[in-house]
Design a protein around this motif. Structure first.
Motif, PDB file in Angstrom:
ATOM      1  N   ILE A 296       2.821 -11.009   4.620  1.00 28.41           N
ATOM      2  CA  ILE A 296       2.282  -9.748   4.272  1.00 28.41           C
ATOM      3  C   ILE A 296       4.245  -9.053   3.964  1.00 28.41           C
ATOM      4  O   ILE A 296       4.693  -9.759   4.302  1.00 28.41           O
ATOM      5  CB  ILE A 296       2.703  -9.328   5.765  1.00 28.41           C
ATOM      6  N   GLN A 299       6.229  -3.333   0.435  1.00 28.86           N
ATOM      7  CA  GLN A 299       5.332  -3.411  -0.713  1.00 28.86           C
ATOM      8  C   GLN A 299       4.092  -3.553  -0.103  1.00 28.86           C
ATOM      9  O   GLN A 299       3.369  -2.289  -0.089  1.00 28.86           O
ATOM     10  CB  GLN A 299       5.710  -3.869  -1.416  1.00 28.86           C
ATOM     11  N   SER A 300       3.203  -4.089   0.517  1.00 26.80           N
ATOM     12  CA  SER A 300       1.726  -4.072   1.479  1.00 26.80           C
ATOM     13  C   SER A 300       2.062  -3.423   2.603  1.00 26.80           C
ATOM     14  O   SER A 300       0.789  -2.758   2.146  1.00 26.80           O
ATOM     15  CB  SER A 300       1.978  -5.993   1.054  1.00 26.80           C
ATOM     16  N   CYS A 301       3.171  -3.558   3.240  1.00 25.49           N
ATOM     17  CA  CYS A 301       2.778  -2.361   4.312  1.00 25.49           C
ATOM     18  C   CYS A 301       2.385  -1.226   3.810  1.00 25.49           C
ATOM     19  O   CYS A 301       1.736   0.231   4.069  1.00 25.49           O
ATOM     20  CB  CYS A 301       4.025  -2.262   5.297  1.00 25.49           C
ATOM     21  N   GLU A 303       1.489   0.118   0.855  1.00 30.68           N
ATOM     22  CA  GLU A 303       0.116  -0.131   0.030  1.00 30.68           C
ATOM     23  C   GLU A 303      -1.247   0.067   1.062  1.00 30.68           C
ATOM     24  O   GLU A 303      -1.846   0.779   0.625  1.00 30.68           O
ATOM     25  CB  GLU A 303      -0.010  -1.295  -0.889  1.00 30.68           C
ATOM     26  N   GLU A 304      -0.837  -0.668   2.643  1.00 33.48           N
ATOM     27  CA  GLU A 304      -1.989  -0.745   3.261  1.00 33.48           C
ATOM     28  C   GLU A 304      -2.410   1.549   3.474  1.00 33.48           C
ATOM     29  O   GLU A 304      -3.309   1.512   3.753  1.00 33.48           O
ATOM     30  CB  GLU A 304      -1.774  -1.610   4.481  1.00 33.48           C
TER      31      GLU A 304
END
Length: 314
Positions: A296, A299-301, A303-304
């Motif tokens: 995790i 960036q993925s946070c 994008e989510e």
């Protein structure tokens, strides 16, 4: 200036910069948006992909002053802000300004210097002024800090604290060019240096005028709510220790205004916010260590959040 004039001027600047930065149109556009939004830019990437060249090309295309500061462990705050020196002829102290007194300042390898010197940038970035011997001295306008750091070789470095990171409107990565772009770079620079051939297409006064007009770009109430929804989402996830700040929400809105102006509009669209969200918010988010081990990332946070939050009607 009309929206069309601003868009045309932005294209001229981008075209000039892209004679030296090939195959990175999105990076150039985002860097220009940060400048016009009166923010500062952090470029985090490996050596040799064009971080310094981007800063120099921008300064040449804009026709404004440029200074480069090579950050090292022995650099002192006075080395960048300037100091008071006794003038024997005049019989009084006079201020000798440091390299911060320029329109574009390249803080090269900012994580190579001590936190004390890093902190000397805080006042200049937020207040557009420096304090020397108790006297506050304004910095020139426009004032744009581009800081770089190598995210691979971390030995002997001083990671930027959250307070310093939060001062940067956006964080970008240059990345490797694709093969076709890299082939053009080799051919183009076989006998010449494109950077030296860039001619100014504007000046400091015009850039300041555009910055003022950028703040007049309309942001609908529904888009303000969209920005707040994204920011609040990053704060309320179990994998996050520290979510995006209120300054992050402001930066996302202001960068959206600049991107809309660059694209010739007088209003911000949801796509502007979605384009900028990762660059503006990710570096303000701290993920819990146990979740980092699961892959995790900040960036993925973000994008989510973009995937889950309802986009307002355009």
């Amino acid at each position: 200036m009309t929206p069309e004039d601003i868009a045309q001027k932005a294209r001229q600047i981008a075209n000039a910069v892209e004679t030296a930065i090939i195959g990175k149109s999105e990076v150039v556009e985002l860097a220009l948006a940060v400048l016009l939004a009166e923010g500062h830019l952090l470029i985090e990437d490996i050596p040799g992909v064009g971080k310094t060249t981007l800063a120099k090309a921008l300064a040449r295309a804009l026709g404004i002053s440029f200074k480069r500061i090579q950050f090292t462990p022995d650099l002192l705050p006075a080395d960048i802000t300037g100091s008071s020196v006794y003038n024997q002829k005049q019989g009084e102290f006079e201020v000798r300004p440091g390299p911060l007194f320029a329109n574009i300042v390249l803080a090269d390898e900012i994580n190579r210097t001590t936190p004390k010197t890093q902190a000397a940038l805080l006042e200049s970035m937020e207040e557009h002024q420096v304090t020397i011997d108790g006297n506050s001295i304004p910095l020139p306008s426009p004032f744009f800090v581009i800081a770089t750091q190598n995210n691979v070789e971390m030995a002997g470095t001083y990671p930027l604290p959250e307070a310093q990171l939060d001062r940067f409107m956006a964080r970008l990565a240059m990345g490797y060019p694709d093969r076709a772009a890299e082939r053009r770079i080799l051919s183009q620079q076989q006998h010449t240096r494109p950077l030296e051939q860039i001619e100014p297409v504007t000046d400091a006064a015009e850039i300041v005028a555009i910055q003022k007009q950028v703040r007049q770009v309309h942001v609908d109430a529904s888009l303000q709510e969209y920005v707040l929804d994204i920011v609040n989402y990053t704060r309320n996830q179990p994998q996050v220790i520290l979510g995006a700040s209120t300054r992050g929400a402001l930066c996302l809105m202001h960068a959206g205004q600049a991107l809309a102006a660059i694209r010739g509009r007088t209003y911000v669209k949801p796509d502007d916010i979605k384009t900028l969200a990762v660059a503006v918010l990710a570096h303000r988010i701290t993920v819990r260590p146990e979740y980092r081990l699961r892959g995790i990332t900040p960036q993925s946070c973000v994008e989510e959040a973009l995937q889950r939050i309802r986009v307002p009607v355009d």
